[in-house]
Scaffold this motif. Structure first.
Motif, PDB file in Angstrom:
ATOM      1  N   LYS A 334       0.846  -1.189   0.000  1.00 34.40           N
ATOM      2  CA  LYS A 334       0.000   0.000   0.000  1.00 34.40           C
ATOM      3  C   LYS A 334       0.883   1.240   0.000  1.00 34.40           C
ATOM      4  O   LYS A 334       1.852   1.312   0.761  1.00 34.40           O
ATOM      5  CB  LYS A 334      -0.925   0.016   1.215  1.00 34.40           C
ATOM      6  N   VAL A 335       0.532   2.187  -0.865  1.00 36.79           N
ATOM      7  CA  VAL A 335       1.355   3.387  -1.030  1.00 36.79           C
ATOM      8  C   VAL A 335       0.507   4.631  -0.807  1.00 36.79           C
ATOM      9  O   VAL A 335      -0.705   4.639  -1.058  1.00 36.79           O
ATOM     10  CB  VAL A 335       2.007   3.428  -2.422  1.00 36.79           C
ATOM     11  N   LYS A 336       1.191   5.690  -0.360  1.00 38.14           N
ATOM     12  CA  LYS A 336       0.555   7.001  -0.180  1.00 38.14           C
ATOM     13  C   LYS A 336       1.057   7.928  -1.274  1.00 38.14           C
ATOM     14  O   LYS A 336       2.268   8.004  -1.514  1.00 38.14           O
ATOM     15  CB  LYS A 336       0.879   7.569   1.192  1.00 38.14           C
ATOM     16  N   ILE A 337       0.134   8.635  -1.917  1.00 37.73           N
ATOM     17  CA  ILE A 337       0.449   9.464  -3.087  1.00 37.73           C
ATOM     18  C   ILE A 337       0.348  10.941  -2.729  1.00 37.73           C
ATOM     19  O   ILE A 337      -0.559  11.365  -1.996  1.00 37.73           O
ATOM     20  CB  ILE A 337      -0.494   9.132  -4.265  1.00 37.73           C
ATOM     21  N   GLY A 338       1.305  11.746  -3.252  1.00 40.96           N
ATOM     22  CA  GLY A 338       1.282  13.196  -3.083  1.00 40.96           C
ATOM     23  C   GLY A 338       0.815  13.881  -4.355  1.00 40.96           C
ATOM     24  O   GLY A 338      -0.349  13.762  -4.748  1.00 40.96           O
ATOM     25  N   LEU A 339       1.725  14.605  -5.008  1.00 40.80           N
ATOM     26  CA  LEU A 339       1.368  15.257  -6.277  1.00 40.80           C
ATOM     27  C   LEU A 339       1.070  14.205  -7.330  1.00 40.80           C
ATOM     28  O   LEU A 339       1.685  13.134  -7.364  1.00 40.80           O
ATOM     29  CB  LEU A 339       2.510  16.154  -6.753  1.00 40.80           C
ATOM     30  N   ARG A 340       0.169  14.561  -8.229  1.00 39.05           N
ATOM     31  CA  ARG A 340      -0.214  13.615  -9.280  1.00 39.05           C
ATOM     32  C   ARG A 340      -0.566  14.365 -10.547  1.00 39.05           C
ATOM     33  O   ARG A 340      -1.258  15.387 -10.517  1.00 39.05           O
ATOM     34  CB  ARG A 340      -1.405  12.772  -8.825  1.00 39.05           C
ATOM     35  N   THR A 341      -0.061  13.859 -11.659  1.00 38.31           N
ATOM     36  CA  THR A 341      -0.416  14.372 -12.975  1.00 38.31           C
ATOM     37  C   THR A 341      -1.058  13.250 -13.766  1.00 38.31           C
ATOM     38  O   THR A 341      -1.265  12.138 -13.250  1.00 38.31           O
ATOM     39  CB  THR A 341       0.832  14.894 -13.713  1.00 38.31           C
ATOM     40  N   THR A 342      -1.363  13.503 -15.013  1.00 36.14           N
ATOM     41  CA  THR A 342      -1.979  12.465 -15.839  1.00 36.14           C
ATOM     42  C   THR A 342      -1.013  11.331 -16.140  1.00 36.14           C
ATOM     43  O   THR A 342      -1.445  10.225 -16.481  1.00 36.14           O
ATOM     44  CB  THR A 342      -2.472  13.077 -17.162  1.00 36.14           C
ATOM     45  N   GLN A 343       0.297  11.565 -15.993  1.00 37.54           N
ATOM     46  CA  GLN A 343       1.281  10.547 -16.341  1.00 37.54           C
ATOM     47  C   GLN A 343       2.034   9.997 -15.141  1.00 37.54           C
ATOM     48  O   GLN A 343       2.390   8.816 -15.129  1.00 37.54           O
ATOM     49  CB  GLN A 343       2.289  11.127 -17.345  1.00 37.54           C
ATOM     50  N   GLN A 344       2.308  10.821 -14.142  1.00 39.80           N
ATOM     51  CA  GLN A 344       3.134  10.378 -13.025  1.00 39.80           C
ATOM     52  C   GLN A 344       2.505  10.758 -11.699  1.00 39.80           C
ATOM     53  O   GLN A 344       1.659  11.658 -11.624  1.00 39.80           O
ATOM     54  CB  GLN A 344       4.533  11.002 -13.124  1.00 39.80           C
ATOM     55  N   ALA A 345       2.941  10.049 -10.649  1.00 45.81           N
ATOM     56  CA  ALA A 345       2.475  10.325  -9.294  1.00 45.81           C
ATOM     57  C   ALA A 345       3.668  10.296  -8.346  1.00 45.81           C
ATOM     58  O   ALA A 345       4.600   9.496  -8.510  1.00 45.81           O
ATOM     59  CB  ALA A 345       1.431   9.306  -8.868  1.00 45.81           C
ATOM     60  N   GLN A 346       3.645  11.164  -7.345  1.00 46.41           N
ATOM     61  CA  GLN A 346       4.689  11.212  -6.325  1.00 46.41           C
ATOM     62  C   GLN A 346       4.332  10.246  -5.203  1.00 46.41           C
ATOM     63  O   GLN A 346       3.261  10.320  -4.612  1.00 46.41           O
ATOM     64  CB  GLN A 346       4.813  12.628  -5.771  1.00 46.41           C
ATOM     65  N   VAL A 347       5.239   9.321  -4.904  1.00 43.15           N
ATOM     66  CA  VAL A 347       5.025   8.345  -3.842  1.00 43.15           C
ATOM     67  C   VAL A 347       5.605   8.904  -2.546  1.00 43.15           C
ATOM     68  O   VAL A 347       6.810   9.140  -2.434  1.00 43.15           O
ATOM     69  CB  VAL A 347       5.690   7.002  -4.189  1.00 43.15           C
ATOM     70  N   LEU A 348       4.753   9.099  -1.559  1.00 44.57           N
ATOM     71  CA  LEU A 348       5.196   9.613  -0.260  1.00 44.57           C
ATOM     72  C   LEU A 348       5.666   8.493   0.658  1.00 44.57           C
ATOM     73  O   LEU A 348       6.576   8.688   1.469  1.00 44.57           O
ATOM     74  CB  LEU A 348       4.070  10.414   0.395  1.00 44.57           C
ATOM     75  N   SER A 349       5.051   7.323   0.563  1.00 44.76           N
ATOM     76  CA  SER A 349       5.454   6.188   1.399  1.00 44.76           C
ATOM     77  C   SER A 349       4.983   4.900   0.731  1.00 44.76           C
ATOM     78  O   SER A 349       4.032   4.899  -0.055  1.00 44.76           O
ATOM     79  CB  SER A 349       4.863   6.300   2.806  1.00 44.76           C
ATOM     80  N   GLY A 350       5.666   3.789   1.067  1.00 50.31           N
ATOM     81  CA  GLY A 350       5.274   2.487   0.556  1.00 50.31           C
ATOM     82  C   GLY A 350       6.176   1.939  -0.526  1.00 50.31           C
ATOM     83  O   GLY A 350       6.174   0.730  -0.771  1.00 50.31           O
ATOM     84  N   LEU A 351       6.940   2.761  -1.195  1.00 47.28           N
ATOM     85  CA  LEU A 351       7.844   2.312  -2.255  1.00 47.28           C
ATOM     86  C   LEU A 351       9.151   3.072  -2.152  1.00 47.28           C
ATOM     87  O   LEU A 351       9.191   4.216  -1.698  1.00 47.28           O
ATOM     88  CB  LEU A 351       7.228   2.530  -3.638  1.00 47.28           C
TER      89      LEU A 351
END
Length: 378
Positions: A334-351
Motif C-alpha cells: 500500500k502506497v501514499k500518493i502526493g502530487l499527481r499528474t496524468t502521467q506520473q504520481a509522487q510516492v510519499l510512502s510504501g515504495l
C-alpha cells in the motif's frame, strides 16, 4: 520510466528411478514490471497567450499647429526628452498685439471720460447743497459716472484676457519641438509633414514609443483552472519563433473580468492572466504567440510511479500496487500518493526507488518460487 520484462520460471523436477510421477518440463512466466525511479514532478495549468508591450507611451502635441517634420521612423531608438517631431504652432501673435494696443487706447480714453464724469458729479453735488440745481441733474451725473466706471472695468477685463492669450502664444512658440516621453524604440508612426494637429485630438496616436527591455505575456486561462493561480507563482512559456527555448516570469495579475468574447451565449469563459519577462536582447516581439505553463505545485527528487498503475483509493486514502521483491515473489504493497499528474504520481510512502512494480494483473500462481535447476541423472 524503464519498463523491464522479468522472466520467472518454476518446474517440477523428476525424482529417483521408479518414481510414480513422470518428469515434466520447466514452465516460464514472463511479467511486465516498471522500475520505481526518482525525478522532478510538476503540476501545471496550461494556457495560450500573446506577447505585448509592458511599458509604452504615445507622443502628443501640447499646442495646435501643423507638423513641420517627423524626426524618426519605426524601429529607431530614442531618448527621453529628445525631439521626435517639429511643428509650427497655430498662433496669431501679431493680431493679438494689435488688439492689445487698441484696448489700451480705449482704456485711456475711457479713463479720461470717467475723470470728467467724476468732476461733473462733484459739481452737481455742490450745487445741490446750495439749492442751485435740480435733483434730476444730480442723478444724471451720478449715472454717467457709474457708466464710465463700468466701461473702464470692461476694458480692463478684455485686456487681462488678451494678456493671457499673448502669454499662451509666447509659451506655444517654445513648443516647436515635440519631445519623446520615454526612452525606448519607436513602434508606430502616424504623423506626416503638413498634417494639422490639435491638443487632445481623437484617432490613433501620432507616434508610439515602447521600452522593449521587458515584455508582458497575456495568457487566456479557462475558468476551471484560473482559481488555482496565485500571484507570484512561476510561469514558463515557449514561442514558435524560438523552438526549444523557454522563458520564465512571475504571475503579476489575474484580471477579474472575463476576456472579451468569452462567457456569452454558452461560450466557455476565459480570464486574462498577466506576467512579465525580461527581454534584454529584444528577441521577443509584440504579437508573438506563446504556450504557457503556470507551475501550481512541484516536487524535487521525488519517488515517482506511473499514474496508470494506481487503481482506486481506499477509505484511508491509500493505493494498492503489486511489487516483485528480491525473492522474485509478488507481494501487495500500500502506497501514499502526493502530487499527481496524468502521467506520473509522487510516492510519499510504501515504495523506494529501484523497486519493481508489476504491470497488469497478478498471474497464477500468485507466489512464484525461484527458478529450480534440473536434477542430475541417477
Amino acid at each position: 520510466m524503464l519498463a523491464l520484462n522479468a522472466g520467472l520460471s518454476f518446474a517440477q523436477v523428476p525424482g529417483p528411478a521408479g518414481a510414480p510421477h513422470p518428469p515434466t518440463e520447466a514452465v516460464e512466466i514472463k511479467l511486465d514490471t516498471v522500475t520505481v525511479q526518482r525525478g522532478d514532478l510538476q503540476q501545471t495549468v496550461e494556457a495560450v497567450g500573446k506577447l505585448q508591450f509592458h511599458h509604452f507611451a504615445d507622443v502628443n502635441v501640447q499646442v495646435a499647429g501643423q507638423i513641420k517634420e517627423v524626426l524618426c521612423a519605426v524601429g529607431d531608438a530614442v531618448q527621453e526628452g529628445k525631439p521626435v517631431m517639429e511643428i509650427s504652432p497655430a498662433v496669431r501673435a501679431e493680431s493679438n498685439l494689435a488688439q492689445m494696443a487698441r484696448l489700451r487706447a480705449e482704456l485711456a480714453d475711457q479713463q479720461a471720460q470717467t475723470d470728467f464724469a467724476e468732476l461733473q458729479f462733484k459739481r452737481q453735488t455742490q450745487l445741490k447743497a446750495q439749492n442751485a440745481t435740480r435733483e434730476e441733474s444730480v442723478e444724471s451725473s451720478r449715472m454717467n459716472l457709474a457708466s464710465a466706471r463700468a466701461r473702464v472695468d470692461s476694458i480692463n477685463a478684455q485686456i487681462q484676457q488678451l494678456e493671457a492669450t499673448l502669454k499662451f502664444d509666447e509659451e506655444s512658440s517654445r513648443h516647436r519641438q515635440v519631445p519623446a516621453p520615454l526612452s525606448g524604440t519607436v513602434v508606430a508612426v502616424n504623423a506626416r509633414p503638413g498634417q494639422t494637429v490639435s491638443v487632445g485630438q481623437a484617432g490613433p496616436p501620432l507616434m508610439r514609443i515602447a521600452d522593449l527591455s521587458q515584455m508582458t505575456v497575456q495568457a487566456r486561462v479557462a475558468e476551471v483552472d484560473v482559481t488555482r493561480l496565485k500571484r507570484g507563482m512561476t510561469a514558463n512559456f515557449q514561442t514558435p519563433g524560438y523552438p526549444g527555448r523557454t522563458w520564465s516570469g512571475k504571475l503579476r495579475q489575474v484580471i477579474p473580468v472575463p476576456a472579451d468574447g468569452t462567457g456569452e451565449q454558452g461560450k466557455q469563459t476565459f480570464y486574462n492572466v498577466l506576467f512579465e519577462v525580461d527581454n534584454p536582447e529584444q528577441e521577443l516581439m509584440s504579437g508573438m504567440s506563446t504556450q504557457v505553463q503556470f507551475i501550481v505545485a512541484q516536487a524535487k527528487d521525488a519517488v515517482l510511479l506511473p499514474a496508470n498503475l494506481l487503481g482506486k483509493r481506499d477509505a484511508a486514502g491509500m493505493y494498492q500496487v503489486n511489487v516483485v521483491n528480491l525473492e522474485r515473489r509478488i507481494v501487495v504493497r500500500k502506497v501514499k500518493i502526493g502530487l499527481r499528474t496524468t502521467q506520473q504520481a509522487q510516492v510519499l510512502s510504501g515504495l523506494e526507488a529501484g523497486e519493481q512494480v508489476l504491470v497488469g494483473p497478478v498471474p497464477t500462481p500468485a507466489l512464484l518460487p525461484k527458478p529450480v535447476a534440473p536434477a542430475a541423472a541417477p
